[in-house]
Design a protein around this motif. Structure first.
Motif, short mmCIF file in Angstrom:
data_model
loop_
_atom_site.label_atom_id
_atom_site.label_comp_id
_atom_site.label_asym_id
_atom_site.label_seq_id
_atom_site.Cartn_x
_atom_site.Cartn_y
_atom_site.Cartn_z
N LEU A 152 39.23 28.62 41.05
CA LEU A 152 40.08 29.18 40.00
C LEU A 152 41.32 28.34 39.76
O LEU A 152 42.03 28.57 38.78
CB LEU A 152 40.50 30.61 40.38
N LEU A 153 41.60 27.39 40.62
CA LEU A 153 42.82 26.61 40.48
C LEU A 153 42.67 25.46 39.51
O LEU A 153 43.66 24.90 39.07
CB LEU A 153 43.27 26.10 41.86
N LYS A 203 31.76 36.68 32.70
CA LYS A 203 31.41 36.62 31.28
C LYS A 203 32.18 35.50 30.58
O LYS A 203 31.61 34.74 29.79
CB LYS A 203 31.72 37.96 30.63
N CYS A 204 33.45 35.37 30.91
CA CYS A 204 34.27 34.32 30.30
C CYS A 204 33.80 32.94 30.74
O CYS A 204 33.72 32.01 29.93
CB CYS A 204 35.74 34.53 30.67
N PHE A 205 33.46 32.78 32.02
CA PHE A 205 32.98 31.49 32.50
C PHE A 205 31.65 31.11 31.85
O PHE A 205 31.41 29.94 31.56
CB PHE A 205 32.83 31.50 34.02
N LYS A 243 36.23 40.77 37.97
CA LYS A 243 35.26 39.72 38.32
C LYS A 243 34.15 39.64 37.27
O LYS A 243 33.71 38.55 36.89
CB LYS A 243 34.66 40.02 39.71
N ALA A 244 33.70 40.79 36.77
CA ALA A 244 32.67 40.80 35.73
C ALA A 244 33.20 40.14 34.46
O ALA A 244 32.49 39.37 33.80
CB ALA A 244 32.20 42.23 35.45
N LEU A 271 39.91 28.44 28.39
CA LEU A 271 39.44 29.60 27.64
C LEU A 271 39.57 30.90 28.44
O LEU A 271 39.49 31.99 27.88
CB LEU A 271 37.98 29.40 27.23
N CYS A 272 39.74 30.79 29.75
CA CYS A 272 39.70 31.97 30.62
C CYS A 272 40.99 32.17 31.42
O CYS A 272 40.99 32.89 32.41
CB CYS A 272 38.53 31.84 31.59
N ARG A 273 42.06 31.54 31.00
CA ARG A 273 43.29 31.60 31.79
C ARG A 273 43.76 33.04 32.04
O ARG A 273 44.13 33.40 33.15
CB ARG A 273 44.39 30.81 31.08
N ASP A 274 43.75 33.88 31.00
CA ASP A 274 44.23 35.26 31.17
C ASP A 274 43.30 36.07 32.07
O ASP A 274 43.76 36.90 32.86
CB ASP A 274 44.40 35.95 29.82
#
Length: 107
Positions: free
Chosen positions: A29-30, A68-70, A63-64, A35-38
């Motif tokens: 995550l680091l 989905k964002c990833f 986590k879900a 697109l998924c920062r928030d």
């Protein structure tokens, strides 16, 4: 790694298949996830707020959403790479056609 009796697929110690059918870890995550920062921040906040509860499903919704964002982020990268590959292939075909016309023996 053991074997599950039901399906003869390899499983980990919890009995979950390593092929994505069971629980799995997320990527680091680091690193940058523009697109998924928030969503990453929401999961990190949940983990900080629930140091023990995170092991018992307190952060499953976050986590879900992260998964989905990833997936969406990965699809965007795939599409961008596919377009780059199409452009490179077209340049190659153009150069090959040009080389074939200039190298053709003229009689």
């Amino acid at each position: 790694i053991g074997r599950s009796i039901e399906s003869e697929r390899p499983t980990d110690r919890r009995g979950e298949a390593p092929d994505g059918q069971g629980a799995k870890m997320h990527p680091p995550l680091l690193r940058a996830h523009p697109l998924c920062r928030d969503v990453v921040d929401a999961l990190m906040t949940c983990h900080e707020a629930n140091p023990v509860g995170k092991y018992f499903g307190a952060c499953n919704d976050a986590k879900a959403a992260l998964d989905k964002c990833f997936r969406a982020e990965k699809e965007a990268v795939r599409a961008r790479n596919a377009e780059k590959a199409r452009m490179a292939r077209q340049r190659f075909e153009d150069r090959r056609a040009e080389a074939a016309t200039t190298a053709a023996p003229s009689s």
